[in-house]
Design a protein around this motif. Structure first.
Motif, PDB file in Angstrom:
ATOM      1  N   ASN A  17       0.839  -1.207   0.000  1.00 35.36           N
ATOM      2  CA  ASN A  17       0.000   0.000   0.000  1.00 35.36           C
ATOM      3  C   ASN A  17       0.870   1.252   0.000  1.00 35.36           C
ATOM      4  O   ASN A  17       0.488   2.282   0.524  1.00 35.36           O
ATOM      5  CB  ASN A  17      -0.960   0.004   1.197  1.00 35.36           C
ATOM      6  N   LYS A  18       2.055   1.165  -0.601  1.00 36.59           N
ATOM      7  CA  LYS A  18       3.015   2.263  -0.562  1.00 36.59           C
ATOM      8  C   LYS A  18       2.646   3.422  -1.481  1.00 36.59           C
ATOM      9  O   LYS A  18       3.121   4.526  -1.289  1.00 36.59           O
ATOM     10  CB  LYS A  18       4.408   1.750  -0.914  1.00 36.59           C
ATOM     11  N   VAL A  23      -3.413   0.148  -4.181  1.00 36.49           N
ATOM     12  CA  VAL A  23      -2.923  -1.009  -3.434  1.00 36.49           C
ATOM     13  C   VAL A  23      -2.655  -2.141  -4.412  1.00 36.49           C
ATOM     14  O   VAL A  23      -3.259  -2.205  -5.481  1.00 36.49           O
ATOM     15  CB  VAL A  23      -3.923  -1.487  -2.353  1.00 36.49           C
ATOM     16  N   ASN A  53      -7.517   5.512   0.844  1.00 36.37           N
ATOM     17  CA  ASN A  53      -6.334   4.923   1.476  1.00 36.37           C
ATOM     18  C   ASN A  53      -6.668   4.194   2.772  1.00 36.37           C
ATOM     19  O   ASN A  53      -6.001   4.354   3.783  1.00 36.37           O
ATOM     20  CB  ASN A  53      -5.272   6.003   1.739  1.00 36.37           C
ATOM     21  N   CYS A  55      -6.977   0.719   3.006  1.00 37.67           N
ATOM     22  CA  CYS A  55      -6.427  -0.645   3.034  1.00 37.67           C
ATOM     23  C   CYS A  55      -5.039  -0.682   3.638  1.00 37.67           C
ATOM     24  O   CYS A  55      -4.206   0.175   3.365  1.00 37.67           O
ATOM     25  CB  CYS A  55      -6.379  -1.225   1.624  1.00 37.67           C
ATOM     26  N   GLN A  56      -4.804  -1.688   4.468  1.00 37.52           N
ATOM     27  CA  GLN A  56      -3.495  -1.923   5.069  1.00 37.52           C
ATOM     28  C   GLN A  56      -2.966  -3.262   4.582  1.00 37.52           C
ATOM     29  O   GLN A  56      -3.733  -4.113   4.127  1.00 37.52           O
ATOM     30  CB  GLN A  56      -3.605  -1.933   6.601  1.00 37.52           C
ATOM     31  N   ASP A  59      -4.799  -7.000   4.773  1.00 37.90           N
ATOM     32  CA  ASP A  59      -6.262  -6.970   4.689  1.00 37.90           C
ATOM     33  C   ASP A  59      -6.747  -7.889   3.580  1.00 37.90           C
ATOM     34  O   ASP A  59      -6.122  -7.998   2.523  1.00 37.90           O
ATOM     35  CB  ASP A  59      -6.766  -5.556   4.373  1.00 37.90           C
ATOM     36  N   LYS A  83     -10.172  -7.107   8.165  1.00 39.27           N
ATOM     37  CA  LYS A  83      -9.033  -6.237   8.479  1.00 39.27           C
ATOM     38  C   LYS A  83      -7.899  -7.065   9.042  1.00 39.27           C
ATOM     39  O   LYS A  83      -8.110  -8.055   9.734  1.00 39.27           O
ATOM     40  CB  LYS A  83      -9.433  -5.169   9.507  1.00 39.27           C
TER      41      LYS A  83
END
Length: 85
Positions: A17-18, A23, A53, A55-56, A59, A83
């Motif tokens: 997710n940079k 993503v 933004n 999403c991590q 997930d 999550k």
């Protein structure tokens, strides 16, 4: 009103997710091997649009096919299914 065709939906894990509003989602599927008749895991990475933004990494997300948004983005995040802890 004109109806749209059915759009492909797949579920995968967020592996990066940079980027801003983007993503990378890795989707895993099982394919039967032609000769050995065993099931083999195949993985594909899709760049998906994540507007807020949210999403991590880790997930589990549902993504939907959409119009091209950039050179590599042709998917968008539909919803976060699970999550990451």
């Amino acid at each position: 009103m004109e109806r749209r065709g059915m759009r492909r939906q797949v579920v995968g894990r967020v592996v990066s997710n940079k980027m801003d509003k983007t993503v990378i989602v890795q989707v895993e599927r099982l394919v039967k091997h032609n000769f050995y008749h065993k099931y083999v895991r195949r993985r594909t990475k899709f760049a998906a649009h994540d507007e807020n933004n949210i999403c991590q990494i880790g997930d589990k997300v549902s993504i939907t096919e959409s119009r091209p948004m950039s050179k590599t983005k042709r998917w968008r995040v539909n919803k976060v299914v699970v999550k990451a802890v």
